[in-house]
Design a protein around this motif. Structure first.
Motif, short mmCIF file in Angstrom:
data_model
loop_
_atom_site.label_atom_id
_atom_site.label_comp_id
_atom_site.label_asym_id
_atom_site.label_seq_id
_atom_site.Cartn_x
_atom_site.Cartn_y
_atom_site.Cartn_z
N ARG A 3 1.52 8.38 -2.43
CA ARG A 3 2.62 7.62 -1.84
C ARG A 3 3.25 6.73 -2.91
O ARG A 3 2.55 6.15 -3.73
CB ARG A 3 2.11 6.76 -0.69
CG ARG A 3 3.19 5.87 -0.07
CD ARG A 3 2.66 5.04 1.07
NE ARG A 3 3.64 4.05 1.48
CZ ARG A 3 3.41 3.11 2.40
NH1 ARG A 3 2.24 3.05 3.02
NH2 ARG A 3 4.35 2.23 2.71
N HIS A 4 4.59 6.63 -2.88
CA HIS A 4 5.32 5.74 -3.77
C HIS A 4 5.64 4.45 -3.04
O HIS A 4 6.05 4.46 -1.87
CB HIS A 4 6.62 6.39 -4.26
CG HIS A 4 7.45 5.48 -5.09
ND1 HIS A 4 8.62 4.90 -4.62
CD2 HIS A 4 7.27 5.02 -6.35
CE1 HIS A 4 9.13 4.13 -5.57
NE2 HIS A 4 8.35 4.18 -6.62
N PHE A 5 5.46 3.32 -3.74
CA PHE A 5 5.78 2.00 -3.20
C PHE A 5 6.91 1.40 -4.03
O PHE A 5 6.72 1.07 -5.20
CB PHE A 5 4.56 1.07 -3.28
CG PHE A 5 3.44 1.44 -2.35
CD1 PHE A 5 3.23 0.72 -1.18
CD2 PHE A 5 2.60 2.49 -2.65
CE1 PHE A 5 2.20 1.05 -0.32
CE2 PHE A 5 1.56 2.83 -1.80
CZ PHE A 5 1.36 2.11 -0.63
N PRO A 6 8.12 1.27 -3.48
CA PRO A 6 9.22 0.64 -4.24
C PRO A 6 8.91 -0.81 -4.54
O PRO A 6 8.22 -1.49 -3.77
CB PRO A 6 10.42 0.76 -3.29
CG PRO A 6 10.02 1.79 -2.28
CD PRO A 6 8.54 1.71 -2.15
N ALA A 7 9.42 -1.30 -5.67
CA ALA A 7 9.21 -2.70 -6.06
C ALA A 7 10.38 -3.56 -5.60
O ALA A 7 11.52 -3.10 -5.54
CB ALA A 7 9.06 -2.81 -7.57
#
Length: 312
Positions: free
Chosen positions: A245-249
């Motif tokens: 999973r990608h977590f945006p900053a």
């Protein structure tokens, strides 16, 4: 405002470096052979281990530190700085001849940095030093290591923590090459940045897909969970079992990226120690790191829990 000891949740032990940072700000980072004029200088507390300990303490964990300083003014001040944060420094030893570690940091006006670290007393943290403080490892929930202390001591810490059933977090920084094969099976959470992930995995990491490939390679090497931090691009998590999973900053204007990664690590470890959900731990760590890059310095930039909670 610091979190009182009575309200702290979860116990984090950090084994790692304690430095004095000599920081120069300049219009841009100098190229090889170039001399440029700077416009600001400061001397502040730093070291990846100490930074991560401070981040964990300010977000609300009970924190202890194992490390080594010199018998000099810098060493005495660095221990005092940590104790002011409520960090247990009974595991910080004093070396009689080696000076306290120093990092020479150049920060450009766009917030990027270069860092040269002279290990000094950090290089005297031995496996025997770690063994002397086994009780501190036994008393904690999460053990955090980096690579600014001797590798045999890092391995000894990970092995002892695994034997004692503790959750382990390894921030492989600075990375100079692949980790020994026997290390990764000792790591519950491997947290490199994109440069470190590329070095460790031997693969380019220039995008989310690159982060996924590198994380997969490192997980296949034995790490249970891998989080590749991507700076302004967020973070990529690959959990045990292969789900990614990608977590945006959060989007902010960076002033100084020094200690942003350390802030992430410390806050993440604190959340693990207090048994918070993994996704929430990453989100909170990213919010804290985003605040840190809007401020100058290493430890001075690390936010408190109240500042993170109040940030929009």
């Amino acid at each position: 405002m610091k979190v009182s000891k009575e309200t702290k949740q979860g116990r984090v032990l950090v084994v790692g470096s304690i430095n004095t940072d000599l920081v120069a700000r300049a219009p841009h980072l100098p190229r090889p052979g170039e001399t440029i004029g700077g416009h600001e200088f400061s001397q502040v507390a730093g070291g990846k281990g100490a930074n991560q300990a401070v981040a964990a303490a300010r977000i609300g964990a009970q924190v202890a530190m194992i490390g080594c300083v010199g018998s000099d003014a810098n060493g005495a001040q660095r221990v005092k700085d940590l104790e002011v944060e409520g960090i247990d420094c009974s595991g910080v030893e004093v070396h009689p001849t080696q000076p306290t570690g120093v990092a020479m940091v150049t920060v450009s006006d766009d917030g990027q940095n270069t860092i040269v670290v002279v290990a000094g007393s950090n290089g005297e943290l031995t496996p025997q030093s770690v063994a002397r403080h086994e009780a501190a490892i036994k008393a904690c929930d999460v053990v955090v290591c980096q690579l600014e202390t001797p590798w045999d001591s890092v391995h000894a810490t990970l092995a002892l923590a695994r034997r004692l059933g503790k959750t382990t977090v390894l921030n492989p920084a600075p990375a100079t090459g692949p980790l020994p094969a026997e290390w990764l099976p000792l790591v519950d959470y491997l947290v490199p940045n994109e440069v470190e992930a590329a070095i460790l995995a031997g693969l380019p990491v220039e995008s989310q897909s690159g982060a996924r490939r590198a994380a997969t390679e490192l997980q296949q090497g034995g790490a249970r969970n891998v989080i590749v931090t991507l700076g302004a691009q967020g973070a990529y998590l690959l959990v045990e079992g292969g789900e990614g999973r990608h977590f945006p900053a959060p989007q902010v204007q960076a002033v100084d990226t020094t200690a942003a990664g350390d802030t992430f690590i410390g806050v993440f470890a604190a959340q693990l120690a207090s048994r918070q959900p993994l996704e929430g731990a990453i989100n909170l760590a990213q919010r804290a790191a985003a605040i840190s890059v809007t401020r100058a310095g290493a430890q001075p930039s690390i936010p408190t829990r109240a500042e993170v909670d109040n940030a929009t």
